[in-house]
Write a protein that holds these residues in place. Structure first.
Motif, PDB file in Angstrom:
ATOM      1  N   GLN A  20      61.538 -18.747  54.147  1.00 16.12           N
ATOM      2  CA  GLN A  20      60.361 -17.883  54.204  1.00 16.12           C
ATOM      3  C   GLN A  20      59.102 -18.711  54.467  1.00 16.12           C
ATOM      4  O   GLN A  20      58.235 -18.320  55.232  1.00 16.12           O
ATOM      5  N   GLU A  21      58.996 -19.840  53.818  1.00 15.77           N
ATOM      6  CA  GLU A  21      57.821 -20.682  54.007  1.00 15.77           C
ATOM      7  C   GLU A  21      57.772 -21.233  55.431  1.00 15.77           C
ATOM      8  O   GLU A  21      56.710 -21.282  56.064  1.00 15.77           O
ATOM      9  N   TRP A  22      58.962 -21.631  55.948  1.00 15.02           N
ATOM     10  CA  TRP A  22      59.002 -22.088  57.344  1.00 15.02           C
ATOM     11  C   TRP A  22      58.629 -20.941  58.292  1.00 15.02           C
ATOM     12  O   TRP A  22      57.951 -21.138  59.300  1.00 15.02           O
ATOM     13  N   GLY A  23      59.034 -19.737  57.983  1.00 16.39           N
ATOM     14  CA  GLY A  23      58.687 -18.568  58.814  1.00 16.39           C
ATOM     15  C   GLY A  23      57.189 -18.358  58.901  1.00 16.39           C
ATOM     16  O   GLY A  23      56.634 -18.045  59.956  1.00 16.39           O
ATOM     17  N   VAL A  24      56.520 -18.528  57.743  1.00 15.04           N
ATOM     18  CA  VAL A  24      55.063 -18.398  57.727  1.00 15.04           C
ATOM     19  C   VAL A  24      54.421 -19.473  58.596  1.00 15.04           C
ATOM     20  O   VAL A  24      53.479 -19.225  59.349  1.00 15.04           O
ATOM     21  N   TRP A  25      54.944 -20.707  58.484  1.00 14.93           N
ATOM     22  CA  TRP A  25      54.418 -21.800  59.326  1.00 14.93           C
ATOM     23  C   TRP A  25      54.600 -21.487  60.810  1.00 14.93           C
ATOM     24  O   TRP A  25      53.686 -21.673  61.604  1.00 14.93           O
ATOM     25  N   TRP A  26      55.787 -21.030  61.200  1.00 13.90           N
ATOM     26  CA  TRP A  26      56.035 -20.736  62.616  1.00 13.90           C
ATOM     27  C   TRP A  26      55.157 -19.580  63.092  1.00 13.90           C
ATOM     28  O   TRP A  26      54.692 -19.575  64.224  1.00 13.90           O
ATOM     29  N   GLN A  27      54.930 -18.629  62.210  1.00 17.70           N
ATOM     30  CA  GLN A  27      54.031 -17.533  62.554  1.00 17.70           C
ATOM     31  C   GLN A  27      52.613 -18.066  62.786  1.00 17.70           C
ATOM     32  O   GLN A  27      51.936 -17.695  63.743  1.00 17.70           O
ATOM     33  N   ALA A  28      52.159 -18.908  61.913  1.00 15.52           N
ATOM     34  CA  ALA A  28      50.823 -19.498  62.047  1.00 15.52           C
ATOM     35  C   ALA A  28      50.715 -20.313  63.326  1.00 15.52           C
ATOM     36  O   ALA A  28      49.708 -20.249  64.045  1.00 15.52           O
ATOM     37  N   GLY A  30      52.502 -19.853  66.036  1.00 13.38           N
ATOM     38  CA  GLY A  30      52.523 -18.885  67.140  1.00 13.38           C
ATOM     39  C   GLY A  30      51.173 -18.221  67.343  1.00 13.38           C
ATOM     40  O   GLY A  30      50.693 -18.068  68.468  1.00 13.38           O
ATOM     41  N   VAL A  31      50.542 -17.814  66.240  1.00 14.29           N
ATOM     42  CA  VAL A  31      49.219 -17.191  66.337  1.00 14.29           C
ATOM     43  C   VAL A  31      48.207 -18.189  66.884  1.00 14.29           C
ATOM     44  O   VAL A  31      47.395 -17.869  67.759  1.00 14.29           O
ATOM     45  N   THR A  32      48.241 -19.416  66.377  1.00  9.95           N
ATOM     46  CA  THR A  32      47.327 -20.446  66.863  1.00  9.95           C
ATOM     47  C   THR A  32      47.539 -20.694  68.355  1.00  9.95           C
ATOM     48  O   THR A  32      46.563 -20.783  69.123  1.00  9.95           O
ATOM     49  N   ALA A  33      48.792 -20.804  68.786  1.00 14.49           N
ATOM     50  CA  ALA A  33      49.079 -21.023  70.208  1.00 14.49           C
ATOM     51  C   ALA A  33      48.611 -19.833  71.036  1.00 14.49           C
ATOM     52  O   ALA A  33      48.025 -19.996  72.126  1.00 14.49           O
ATOM     53  N   THR A  34      48.844 -18.617  70.550  1.00 15.56           N
ATOM     54  CA  THR A  34      48.413 -17.417  71.270  1.00 15.56           C
ATOM     55  C   THR A  34      46.894 -17.399  71.420  1.00 15.56           C
ATOM     56  O   THR A  34      46.372 -17.124  72.496  1.00 15.56           O
ATOM     57  N   PHE A  36      44.876 -19.997  71.285  1.00 18.97           N
ATOM     58  CA  PHE A  36      44.494 -21.103  72.171  1.00 18.97           C
ATOM     59  C   PHE A  36      44.700 -20.723  73.633  1.00 18.97           C
ATOM     60  O   PHE A  36      43.801 -20.862  74.457  1.00 18.97           O
ATOM     61  N   PHE A  37      45.914 -20.217  73.951  1.00 24.15           N
ATOM     62  CA  PHE A  37      46.192 -19.862  75.346  1.00 24.15           C
ATOM     63  C   PHE A  37      45.368 -18.651  75.782  1.00 24.15           C
ATOM     64  O   PHE A  37      44.960 -18.547  76.946  1.00 24.15           O
ATOM     65  N   GLY A  38      45.076 -17.730  74.853  1.00 23.91           N
ATOM     66  CA  GLY A  38      44.222 -16.586  75.184  1.00 23.91           C
ATOM     67  C   GLY A  38      42.812 -17.030  75.517  1.00 23.91           C
ATOM     68  O   GLY A  38      42.216 -16.587  76.501  1.00 23.91           O
ATOM     69  N   VAL A  39      42.258 -17.919  74.691  1.00 16.46           N
ATOM     70  CA  VAL A  39      40.908 -18.438  74.949  1.00 16.46           C
ATOM     71  C   VAL A  39      40.899 -19.220  76.256  1.00 16.46           C
ATOM     72  O   VAL A  39      39.978 -19.070  77.074  1.00 16.46           O
ATOM     73  N   PHE A  40      41.910 -20.045  76.466  1.00 15.27           N
ATOM     74  CA  PHE A  40      42.001 -20.813  77.712  1.00 15.27           C
ATOM     75  C   PHE A  40      42.101 -19.868  78.913  1.00 15.27           C
ATOM     76  O   PHE A  40      41.437 -20.073  79.936  1.00 15.27           O
ATOM     77  N   GLY A  41      42.901 -18.798  78.781  1.00 17.05           N
ATOM     78  CA  GLY A  41      43.041 -17.816  79.859  1.00 17.05           C
ATOM     79  C   GLY A  41      41.730 -17.109  80.147  1.00 17.05           C
ATOM     80  O   GLY A  41      41.348 -16.914  81.310  1.00 17.05           O
ATOM     81  N   LEU A  42      41.013 -16.703  79.093  1.00 18.83           N
ATOM     82  CA  LEU A  42      39.713 -16.064  79.282  1.00 18.83           C
ATOM     83  C   LEU A  42      38.719 -17.013  79.947  1.00 18.83           C
ATOM     84  O   LEU A  42      37.937 -16.607  80.807  1.00 18.83           O
ATOM     85  N   TYR A  43      38.761 -18.272  79.543  1.00 22.68           N
ATOM     86  CA  TYR A  43      37.906 -19.286  80.153  1.00 22.68           C
ATOM     87  C   TYR A  43      38.198 -19.393  81.653  1.00 22.68           C
ATOM     88  O   TYR A  43      37.286 -19.419  82.478  1.00 22.68           O
ATOM     89  N   LYS A  44      39.488 -19.428  82.005  1.00 28.06           N
ATOM     90  CA  LYS A  44      39.875 -19.524  83.426  1.00 28.06           C
ATOM     91  C   LYS A  44      39.447 -18.265  84.183  1.00 28.06           C
ATOM     92  O   LYS A  44      38.948 -18.353  85.313  1.00 28.06           O
ATOM     93  N   ILE A  45      39.630 -17.097  83.568  1.00 27.71           N
ATOM     94  CA  ILE A  45      39.230 -15.841  84.218  1.00 27.71           C
ATOM     95  C   ILE A  45      37.722 -15.825  84.439  1.00 27.71           C
ATOM     96  O   ILE A  45      37.247 -15.460  85.522  1.00 27.71           O
ATOM     97  N   TYR A  46      36.958 -16.236  83.424  1.00 24.39           N
ATOM     98  CA  TYR A  46      35.501 -16.274  83.544  1.00 24.39           C
ATOM     99  C   TYR A  46      35.077 -17.162  84.711  1.00 24.39           C
ATOM    100  O   TYR A  46      34.242 -16.780  85.533  1.00 24.39           O
ATOM    101  N   HIS A  47      35.645 -18.358  84.788  1.00 28.32           N
ATOM    102  CA  HIS A  47      35.259 -19.272  85.869  1.00 28.32           C
ATOM    103  C   HIS A  47      35.734 -18.778  87.228  1.00 28.32           C
ATOM    104  O   HIS A  47      35.037 -18.978  88.233  1.00 28.32           O
ATOM    105  N   GLU A  48      36.861 -18.113  87.283  1.00 27.58           N
ATOM    106  CA  GLU A  48      37.334 -17.566  88.560  1.00 27.58           C
ATOM    107  C   GLU A  48      36.418 -16.426  89.010  1.00 27.58           C
ATOM    108  O   GLU A  48      36.057 -16.340  90.188  1.00 27.58           O
ATOM    109  N   LEU A  49      36.018 -15.557  88.085  1.00 24.23           N
ATOM    110  CA  LEU A  49      35.092 -14.470  88.432  1.00 24.23           C
ATOM    111  C   LEU A  49      33.738 -15.025  88.862  1.00 24.23           C
ATOM    112  O   LEU A  49      33.120 -14.527  89.807  1.00 24.23           O
ATOM    113  N   LYS A  50      33.290 -16.066  88.167  1.00 27.81           N
ATOM    114  CA  LYS A  50      32.022 -16.705  88.539  1.00 27.81           C
ATOM    115  C   LYS A  50      32.120 -17.288  89.946  1.00 27.81           C
ATOM    116  O   LYS A  50      31.211 -17.130  90.757  1.00 27.81           O
ATOM    117  N   ARG A  51      33.244 -17.958  90.243  1.00 29.47           N
ATOM    118  CA  ARG A  51      33.444 -18.533  91.572  1.00 29.47           C
ATOM    119  C   ARG A  51      33.496 -17.439  92.639  1.00 29.47           C
ATOM    120  O   ARG A  51      32.898 -17.560  93.714  1.00 29.47           O
TER     121      ARG A  51
END
Length: 190
Positions: A20-28, A30-34, A36-51
């Motif tokens: 159970q404790e390992w499950g919580v860690w993997w969830q955390a 996963g959320v952190t990675a999501t 991170f990649f969401g913010v990175f994706g939004l950053y890329k979208i913003y710069h592409e729209l700006k371009r």
């Protein structure tokens, strides 16, 4: 009897947690990675729209510059036409002094051609294809000389019903002269 909790450890480490404790860690993780990649994706979208917006603005500017250059080229071709066409040039040379040669029958068609040329300029002004002040500066003087020239009117029915655009252009030019007695405005441009 109490259930025995089994712990799982990281290889070669003493760090151990239950499933159970390992499950919580993997969830955390996963959320952190999501996030991170969401913010990175939004950053890329913003710069592409700006371009894309910068490219669109550049394309619009290029199109405006090209259109202005085409209008300038067209205008200069009209001005050259007045002097390069032998019949129009012959008429313009005689307009200043309302030369008696303008009354000669051989000049009648040439004068009609000149009037048609001025009416073409008037149409271009009315349709906002040529700046009115530039047209007045470049062609107004000749139109005015023709309008008031007695010898120019010989052989041509000078009625406004036939040459309405010519009359309108010339009258507007004369009003323009009253409003600008010092000459063309400083900001005159194509």
């Amino acid at each position: 009897m109490t259930p025995v909790l089994t712990q799982y450890c990281i290889a070669r480490s003493s760090y151990c947690l239950t499933m159970q404790e390992w499950g919580v860690w993997w969830q955390a993780i996963g959320v952190t990675a999501t996030v991170f990649f969401g913010v990175f994706g939004l950053y890329k979208i913003y710069h592409e729209l700006k371009r894309l917006n910068e490219q669109r603005e550049k394309d619009i500017l290029d199109k405006d510059i090209s259109a202005k250059l085409n209008r300038t080229k067209f205008f200069l071709e009209q001005h050259r036409r007045l002097f390069d066409n032998s019949e129009l040039y012959e008429v313009t040379c005689l307009l200043d002094a309302d030369d008696k040669e303008l009354a000669d029958k051989t000049m009648w068609d040439k004068k009609r051609k000149f009037l048609t040329f001025i009416e073409e300029i008037a149409l271009l002004v009315k349709s906002d294809q040529i700046n009115e002040e530039v047209a007045f500066y470049m062609f107004g003087y000749y139109a005015r000389c023709a309008m008031h020239g007695c010898n120019f009117r010989v052989g041509i029915d000078p009625a406004a019903e036939h040459w309405g655009l010519f009359y309108e252009f010339t009258e507007n030019y004369e009003k323009h002269l009253i409003n600008h007695p010092e000459g063309p405005p400083c900001n005159l441009s194509l």
